[in-house]
Scaffold this active site. Structure first.
Site, mmCIF file in Angstrom:
data_model
loop_
_atom_site.group_PDB
_atom_site.id
_atom_site.type_symbol
_atom_site.label_atom_id
_atom_site.label_comp_id
_atom_site.label_asym_id
_atom_site.label_seq_id
_atom_site.Cartn_x
_atom_site.Cartn_y
_atom_site.Cartn_z
ATOM 1 N N ASP A 99 0.858 -1.185 0.000
ATOM 2 C CA ASP A 99 0.000 0.000 0.000
ATOM 3 C C ASP A 99 0.893 1.234 0.000
ATOM 4 O OD1 ASP A 99 -2.024 1.875 0.305
ATOM 5 O OD2 ASP A 99 -2.283 1.507 2.447
ATOM 6 N N ASP A 101 0.697 5.248 0.013
ATOM 7 C CA ASP A 101 -0.306 6.259 0.305
ATOM 8 C C ASP A 101 0.370 7.538 0.772
ATOM 9 O OD1 ASP A 101 -2.294 7.536 2.534
ATOM 10 O OD2 ASP A 101 -3.442 6.525 0.966
ATOM 11 N N ASP A 257 3.352 1.201 3.289
ATOM 12 C CA ASP A 257 2.747 1.076 4.615
ATOM 13 C C ASP A 257 3.015 -0.353 5.104
ATOM 14 O OD1 ASP A 257 1.267 1.134 6.905
ATOM 15 O OD2 ASP A 257 -0.642 1.571 5.947
#
Length: 352
Positions: A99, A101, A257
């Site tokens: 992930d 972000d 992440d």
């Protein structure tokens, strides 16, 4: 004089627009859908999970009935995905998920949404090219990339090499990609026993030291000569080299992440679903298309490009959607529907 919609009335309006989208969408199901846990956040209520669907048709019917604000599926495969307790689901394996972000990228400056998305895309491309393909050896066919619908990208690895990996093994991969432990001090402790000709961080650090130290007067250009020179070069030079290594790491790592990668029960956004804080589509992106991919052009559902809405904006802001710049002033604004939905869903405006 105008009045704002109440929160409940506004949610009903948003839900109706989401219903129109799902009523006309073409459902795309991930592999082994019947072995996945399905979860969603409704417009009214809290997170619901531990659902099982047996077919694409059943999934389509469920989504059109529930009209989720956020829709998820598990990266894991289970024998019994609808069991409430994780230990009862009978875990069979899980995709390896990354992930990327905006929350995890430190820029040191305030940047726009558009600039944020461009920066996260750079990290995503670096993750795929430098680490997943060149270092870890995954084939392009094993890598799927999705724009999250919000502020980043999700990268999925579908490979027999990863399905049975433990959380600890996934954490090692995440730590390596983030460059944890890549420092001058750590290199000096391990370089004698670390092969420097196989690529990776060790080679990057060695090149940085060689570049910073220049030709060694005491040797033949090997890293051991530069290390000996560095140890006797004084604190100022050592700090300069350490700083150069940090800069090299920042330019080469991918900010992911880590908890998402290590979690073997993770729920991830469902392909083709709408992000409940933007109204944008969670869209798969072909690897070849990623460099030129523009989410604010390509992830706005066509059904939201027709019509207008009136919104109240408490603080002015700018946004560029569908290659058109919008400057929303404080107060009442009449804007295209997709701009209104983004503004209300992201908390920047209210319906009137």
């Amino acid at each position: 004089i105008f009045s704002f919609m109440g929160e409940r009335e506004s949610e009903f309006k948003l839900k109706n627009y989401f219903f129109k989208y799902y009523d006309s969408w073409t459902l795309r199901s991930p592999e082994l859908l019947q072995s996945r846990e399905i979860g969603y956040i409704p417009f009214f209520g809290t997170m619901t999970r531990h659902r099982k669907v047996n077919s694409t048709k059943e999934m389509d019917s469920f989504v059109k009935s529930a009209v989720p604000r956020h829709l998820y599926y598990s990266s894991a495969y289970y024998r019994k995905p609808d069991e409430k307790r994780m230990q009862d689901k009978e875990w069979l394996g899980a995709e390896l998920i990354f992930d990327l972000d905006a929350d995890h990228v430190e820029t040191g400056r305030k940047i726009t949404y558009e600039q944020t998305l461009a920066l996260i895309k750079e990290h995503t491309i670096r993750l795929i090219d430098k680490f997943l393909i060149k270092t870890l050896g995954f084939d392009e066919s094993e890598i799927k990339v999705f724009f999250s619908g919000g502020r980043g990208y999700h990268v999925h690895i579908l490979s027999e090499r990863v399905y049975s990996m433990t959380s600890d093994s996934r954490r090692e991969i995440a730590s390596y990609i983030r460059g944890e432990g890549v420092t001058l001090d750590e290199f000096l402790k391990t370089y004698k026993s670390t092969p420097l000709d196989h690529g990776g961080w060790a080679q990057e650090v060695a090149w940085t030291i060689l570049s910073e130290m220049g030709p060694s007067p005491s040797g033949n250009g090997k890293i051991s000569d530069q290390v000996m020179d560095l140890k006797s070069a004084g604190v100022r030079k050592q700090k300069a080299v350490a700083k150069a290594i940090e800069e090299m790491k920042s330019a080469n790592m991918a900010e992911i992440d880590e908890p998402v990668t290590t979690d073997v029960h993770r729920l991830i956004r469902y392909p083709g679903s709408l992000h409940g804080k933007t109204g944008f589509e969670v869209k798969e992106v072909a690897l070849d298309d990623l460099p030129s991919f523009e989410p604010l052009m390509e992830c706005i559902p066509e059904i939201f490009t027709v019509g207008e809405e009136e919104i109240e904006v408490p603080a002015p802001f700018k946004i560029s959607l569908l290659d058109e710049k919008h400057e929303l002033a404080r107060g009442k604004n009449t804007v295209p529907l997709h701009v209104a939905l983004y503004s209300v869903l992201s908390g920047k405006a209210q319906f009137i």
